[in-house]
Design a protein around this motif. Structure first.
Motif, PDB file in Angstrom:
ATOM      1  N   ASP A 145       0.824  -1.212   0.000  1.00  0.00           N
ATOM      2  CA  ASP A 145       0.000   0.000   0.000  1.00  0.00           C
ATOM      3  C   ASP A 145       0.854   1.257   0.000  1.00  0.00           C
ATOM      4  O   ASP A 145       0.391   2.329   0.409  1.00  0.00           O
ATOM      5  N   SER A 146       2.080   1.148  -0.467  1.00  0.00           N
ATOM      6  CA  SER A 146       2.996   2.299  -0.436  1.00  0.00           C
ATOM      7  C   SER A 146       2.720   3.311  -1.540  1.00  0.00           C
ATOM      8  O   SER A 146       3.143   4.463  -1.452  1.00  0.00           O
ATOM      9  N   GLY A 147       2.013   2.890  -2.583  1.00  0.00           N
ATOM     10  CA  GLY A 147       1.696   3.795  -3.677  1.00  0.00           C
ATOM     11  C   GLY A 147       0.229   4.157  -3.707  1.00  0.00           C
ATOM     12  O   GLY A 147      -0.535   3.841  -2.793  1.00  0.00           O
ATOM     13  N   ARG A 148      -0.196   4.798  -4.761  1.00  0.00           N
ATOM     14  CA  ARG A 148      -1.592   5.229  -4.869  1.00  0.00           C
ATOM     15  C   ARG A 148      -2.511   4.064  -5.172  1.00  0.00           C
ATOM     16  O   ARG A 148      -3.694   4.113  -4.870  1.00  0.00           O
ATOM     17  N   LYS A 149      -1.971   2.998  -5.775  1.00  0.00           N
ATOM     18  CA  LYS A 149      -2.775   1.842  -6.146  1.00  0.00           C
ATOM     19  C   LYS A 149      -2.328   0.637  -5.326  1.00  0.00           C
ATOM     20  O   LYS A 149      -1.127   0.351  -5.220  1.00  0.00           O
ATOM     21  N   LEU A 150      -3.299  -0.075  -4.753  1.00  0.00           N
ATOM     22  CA  LEU A 150      -2.972  -1.288  -4.013  1.00  0.00           C
ATOM     23  C   LEU A 150      -2.500  -2.367  -4.974  1.00  0.00           C
ATOM     24  O   LEU A 150      -3.064  -2.549  -6.050  1.00  0.00           O
ATOM     25  N   GLN A 151      -1.467  -3.087  -4.569  1.00  0.00           N
ATOM     26  CA  GLN A 151      -0.987  -4.202  -5.373  1.00  0.00           C
ATOM     27  C   GLN A 151      -0.322  -5.230  -4.465  1.00  0.00           C
ATOM     28  O   GLN A 151      -0.019  -4.947  -3.304  1.00  0.00           O
ATOM     29  N   VAL A 152      -0.124  -6.417  -5.006  1.00  0.00           N
ATOM     30  CA  VAL A 152       0.526  -7.447  -4.225  1.00  0.00           C
ATOM     31  C   VAL A 152       1.990  -7.066  -4.002  1.00  0.00           C
ATOM     32  O   VAL A 152       2.634  -6.477  -4.876  1.00  0.00           O
ATOM     33  N   PRO A 153       2.554  -7.336  -2.822  1.00  0.00           N
ATOM     34  CA  PRO A 153       3.966  -7.005  -2.595  1.00  0.00           C
ATOM     35  C   PRO A 153       4.867  -7.845  -3.492  1.00  0.00           C
ATOM     36  O   PRO A 153       4.518  -8.969  -3.877  1.00  0.00           O
ATOM     37  N   PRO A 154       6.029  -7.332  -3.821  1.00  0.00           N
ATOM     38  CA  PRO A 154       6.990  -8.165  -4.548  1.00  0.00           C
ATOM     39  C   PRO A 154       7.475  -9.299  -3.661  1.00  0.00           C
ATOM     40  O   PRO A 154       7.607  -9.140  -2.447  1.00  0.00           O
ATOM     41  N   SER A 155       7.706 -10.427  -4.252  1.00  0.00           N
ATOM     42  CA  SER A 155       8.232 -11.560  -3.500  1.00  0.00           C
ATOM     43  C   SER A 155       9.617 -11.236  -2.956  1.00  0.00           C
ATOM     44  O   SER A 155      10.489 -10.777  -3.707  1.00  0.00           O
ATOM     45  N   PRO A 156       9.871 -11.448  -1.660  1.00  0.00           N
ATOM     46  CA  PRO A 156      11.214 -11.236  -1.123  1.00  0.00           C
ATOM     47  C   PRO A 156      12.256 -12.148  -1.767  1.00  0.00           C
ATOM     48  O   PRO A 156      13.443 -11.839  -1.746  1.00  0.00           O
ATOM     49  N   ARG A 157      11.799 -13.258  -2.349  1.00  0.00           N
ATOM     50  CA  ARG A 157      12.735 -14.205  -2.970  1.00  0.00           C
ATOM     51  C   ARG A 157      13.107 -13.787  -4.388  1.00  0.00           C
ATOM     52  O   ARG A 157      14.274 -13.813  -4.777  1.00  0.00           O
ATOM     53  N   SER A 158      12.102 -13.402  -5.187  1.00  0.00           N
ATOM     54  CA  SER A 158      12.356 -13.121  -6.604  1.00  0.00           C
ATOM     55  C   SER A 158      12.319 -11.640  -6.943  1.00  0.00           C
ATOM     56  O   SER A 158      12.824 -11.230  -7.989  1.00  0.00           O
ATOM     57  N   GLY A 159      11.703 -10.827  -6.079  1.00  0.00           N
ATOM     58  CA  GLY A 159      11.516  -9.418  -6.381  1.00  0.00           C
ATOM     59  C   GLY A 159      10.382  -9.156  -7.355  1.00  0.00           C
ATOM     60  O   GLY A 159      10.116  -8.012  -7.710  1.00  0.00           O
ATOM     61  N   LYS A 160       9.668 -10.214  -7.760  1.00  0.00           N
ATOM     62  CA  LYS A 160       8.582 -10.074  -8.735  1.00  0.00           C
ATOM     63  C   LYS A 160       7.228 -10.027  -8.031  1.00  0.00           C
ATOM     64  O   LYS A 160       7.068 -10.543  -6.934  1.00  0.00           O
ATOM     65  N   ARG A 161       6.265  -9.409  -8.706  1.00  0.00           N
ATOM     66  CA  ARG A 161       4.896  -9.348  -8.195  1.00  0.00           C
ATOM     67  C   ARG A 161       4.028 -10.350  -8.944  1.00  0.00           C
ATOM     68  O   ARG A 161       4.153 -10.500 -10.162  1.00  0.00           O
ATOM     69  N   ARG A 162       3.129 -10.993  -8.224  1.00  0.00           N
ATOM     70  CA  ARG A 162       2.149 -11.855  -8.866  1.00  0.00           C
ATOM     71  C   ARG A 162       1.160 -10.984  -9.638  1.00  0.00           C
ATOM     72  O   ARG A 162       0.681  -9.979  -9.128  1.00  0.00           O
ATOM     73  N   LYS A 163       0.827 -11.391 -10.832  1.00  0.00           N
ATOM     74  CA  LYS A 163      -0.074 -10.597 -11.666  1.00  0.00           C
ATOM     75  C   LYS A 163      -1.515 -11.098 -11.602  1.00  0.00           C
ATOM     76  O   LYS A 163      -2.423 -10.442 -12.111  1.00  0.00           O
ATOM     77  N   ALA A 164      -1.729 -12.253 -10.984  1.00  0.00           N
ATOM     78  CA  ALA A 164      -3.068 -12.813 -10.904  1.00  0.00           C
ATOM     79  C   ALA A 164      -3.155 -13.723  -9.695  1.00  0.00           C
ATOM     80  O   ALA A 164      -2.146 -14.026  -9.060  1.00  0.00           O
ATOM     81  N   ALA A 165      -4.364 -14.151  -9.386  1.00  0.00           N
ATOM     82  CA  ALA A 165      -4.547 -15.095  -8.284  1.00  0.00           C
ATOM     83  C   ALA A 165      -3.928 -16.443  -8.638  1.00  0.00           C
ATOM     84  O   ALA A 165      -3.903 -16.844  -9.802  1.00  0.00           O
ATOM     85  N   GLU A 166      -3.418 -17.135  -7.638  1.00  0.00           N
ATOM     86  CA  GLU A 166      -2.848 -18.468  -7.841  1.00  0.00           C
ATOM     87  C   GLU A 166      -3.447 -19.384  -6.771  1.00  0.00           C
ATOM     88  O   GLU A 166      -2.857 -19.609  -5.721  1.00  0.00           O
ATOM     89  N   THR A 167      -4.619 -19.924  -7.066  1.00  0.00           N
ATOM     90  CA  THR A 167      -5.355 -20.714  -6.082  1.00  0.00           C
ATOM     91  C   THR A 167      -4.591 -21.976  -5.702  1.00  0.00           C
ATOM     92  O   THR A 167      -4.188 -22.757  -6.562  1.00  0.00           O
ATOM     93  N   MET A 168      -4.375 -22.150  -4.398  1.00  0.00           N
ATOM     94  CA  MET A 168      -3.685 -23.310  -3.831  1.00  0.00           C
ATOM     95  C   MET A 168      -2.333 -23.554  -4.502  1.00  0.00           C
ATOM     96  O   MET A 168      -1.943 -24.682  -4.800  1.00  0.00           O
ATOM     97  N   SER A 169      -1.610 -22.475  -4.690  1.00  0.00           N
ATOM     98  CA  SER A 169      -0.306 -22.537  -5.351  1.00  0.00           C
ATOM     99  C   SER A 169       0.815 -22.630  -4.315  1.00  0.00           C
ATOM    100  O   SER A 169       0.946 -21.760  -3.448  1.00  0.00           O
ATOM    101  N   ILE A 170       1.628 -23.665  -4.408  1.00  0.00           N
ATOM    102  CA  ILE A 170       2.803 -23.773  -3.545  1.00  0.00           C
ATOM    103  C   ILE A 170       3.790 -22.660  -3.873  1.00  0.00           C
ATOM    104  O   ILE A 170       4.444 -22.104  -2.983  1.00  0.00           O
TER     105      ILE A 170
END
Length: 448
Positions: A145-170
């Protein structure tokens, strides 16, 4: 008292304590005290105004509450619950939390305290030789929530953000492995029985289940404490966690599903008839839960944003019905071992007060058992597509009116709590109309 004092002696690094109670919105209200002065709270309790238990979501007094001026804003006495001290792993400095609840000067429970409302329902079961066995499933979002638009945080492992839901994703779970590892360690330290974690259908959404237990008060404590922990710990990891019902319009919202059964004095599950159908007592509990559901919607959907979740085809119920192994209904009877026959109540959002939620769920079931009523036929197939079913309130205002004038709610909740809760929600309804949708989201993101 000795156990509380011994806990502090065993944890000499603890420099401060927090004494906190849940108000009607589930907000933690209380005080910070140096650890060396904790003995007075342990032995004598602490005091603050009764009006604090029904502040609005902003933390403001209720304008027309008789608790504030008519009664002189008198104090209640708050005493430690049976939970005792626990660490606060989301803070940088060693600290301890002591949950408390409110009593009147004469020692009687303050009826505006939501924890006492649940206690009263549990006593109703106890008087009939029954004990609720309860488990909750808590869904929440991890949010940048650091910007004007809410988004998923970047992964601490990859630095990438998920672009969609990943139901029951390991993969989604592993992307935040450090956070979840810290979360489970913290749950163990706080004695919160966190079990399975999954990624859910929303963007950056996860669910953690609690183990079943034979103490409904403790189950509500666990849910309340878990929400405090998750929100606090996420901030230590550089992002937000929110139990807001629906932060993203295009994704499903967060629920707080509750599974419950009943055991008798011999420890037998009274819902178990040896087969998939369940007993007559289970049907009575279902009927009572359904009968209370419409008027209890204000408990299950307590905020303006809550009603964005309760829409068709969004993994949340919209009609008052039940079924076997059916996730489109409000009350689901899961399949599996008959010895574990139980009811899943699927209406509540993640933004609820867990004490009021469990009081409403169990209180409705208890009324059905007392009355010996039968439910309507169970639903098969897609409940969203079935015409003629009674619907949950579609708006916040409708839910407030239903709760205020409900004979069912008057059987479950004390009159003072009903009055206080309705006044709180009417005030929030009035002032929420002045906020934009973005301002509402900003408010609810951290509070609920």
């Amino acid at each position: 008292m000795k156990e509380l004092e011994n806990w502090l002696r065993k944890h000499p690094s603890v420099r401060t304590i927090r004494v906190a109670a849940a108000d009607l919105n589930g907000q933690a209200r209380g005080k910070r005290i140096p650890a060396r002065f904790a003995e007075n709270v342990i032995r004598n309790g602490t005091r603050f105004p009764m009006s604090v238990m029904n502040l609005d979501i902003w933390g403001e007094d209720i304008d027309d509450s008789p608790l504030v001026f008519d009664q002189g804003d008198e104090d209640g006495i708050l005493r430690p619950t049976e939970r005792g001290f626990m660490p606060m792993p989301w803070l940088e400095n060693p600290s301890a939390l002591l949950p408390i609840w409110m009593f009147r000067e004469d020692g009687s429970p303050y009826e505006g305290d939501p924890r006492h409302a649940l206690r009263r329902v549990i006593e109703g079961f106890k008087a009939r030789g029954l004990t609720p066995v309860v488990a909750t499933e808590l869904e929440f979002f991890l949010i940048d929530d650091s910007g004007r638009k809410l988004q998923v945080p970047p992964s601490p492992r990859s630095g990438k953000r998920r672009k969609a839901a990943e139901t029951m994703s390991i993969r989604a779970l592993d992307a935040f492995d450090t956070f979840f590892t810290d979360l489970y360690d913290a749950c163990e330290a706080m004695d919160i029985p966190a079990d399975t974690a999954i990624s859910e259908t929303g963007l950056g959404q996860f669910e953690i289940n609690m183990m079943h237990q034979e103490d409904a008060l403790r189950a509500a404590d666990d849910a309340w404490l878990f929400k405090l922990l998750v929100k606090g710990l996420a901030r230590r990891h550089g992002f937000a966690a929110s139990f807001m019902a629906k932060p993203y319009a295009e994704y499903s919202g967060s629920g707080l599903h509750t599974h419950f059964s009943l055991i008798d004095e011999q420890g037998r599950n009274v819902f178990d008839n040896g087969g998939p159908e369940g007993t007559a007592l289970m049907r009575h509990a279902i009927a009572g839960s359904l009968d209370a559901m419409h008027d209890a919607a204000l408990v299950f959907a307590p905020h303006a944003n809550s009603y964005a979740r309760l829409v068709p085809d969004a993994h949340a119920p919209t009609t008052i019905c039940w079924g076997y192994e059916n996730r489109t209904v409000a009350l689901r009877v899961p399949s599996g071992s008959h010895a574990a026959r139980r009811i899943e109540h699927r209406v509540a959002g993640g933004d609820v007060n867990p004490y009021l939620m469990l009081a409403a769920i169990l209180g409705g079931a208890l009324n059905g058992i007392i009355d010996g009523v039968e439910p309507p036929p169970h639903v098969t197939g897609n409940a969203y597509a079935i015409e003629g079913l009674r619907r949950l309130p579609a708006t916040w205002a409708e839910a407030i009116d239903a709760f205020e004038h409900s004979p069912q709610m008057a059987r479950i909740f004390p009159a003072e709590l009903i009055r206080n809760y309705v006044q709180t929600k009417r005030q929030e309804l009035h002032y929420m109309a002045e906020l934009t949708e973005d301002e509402q989201t900003e408010l609810y993101l951290d509070t609920v």
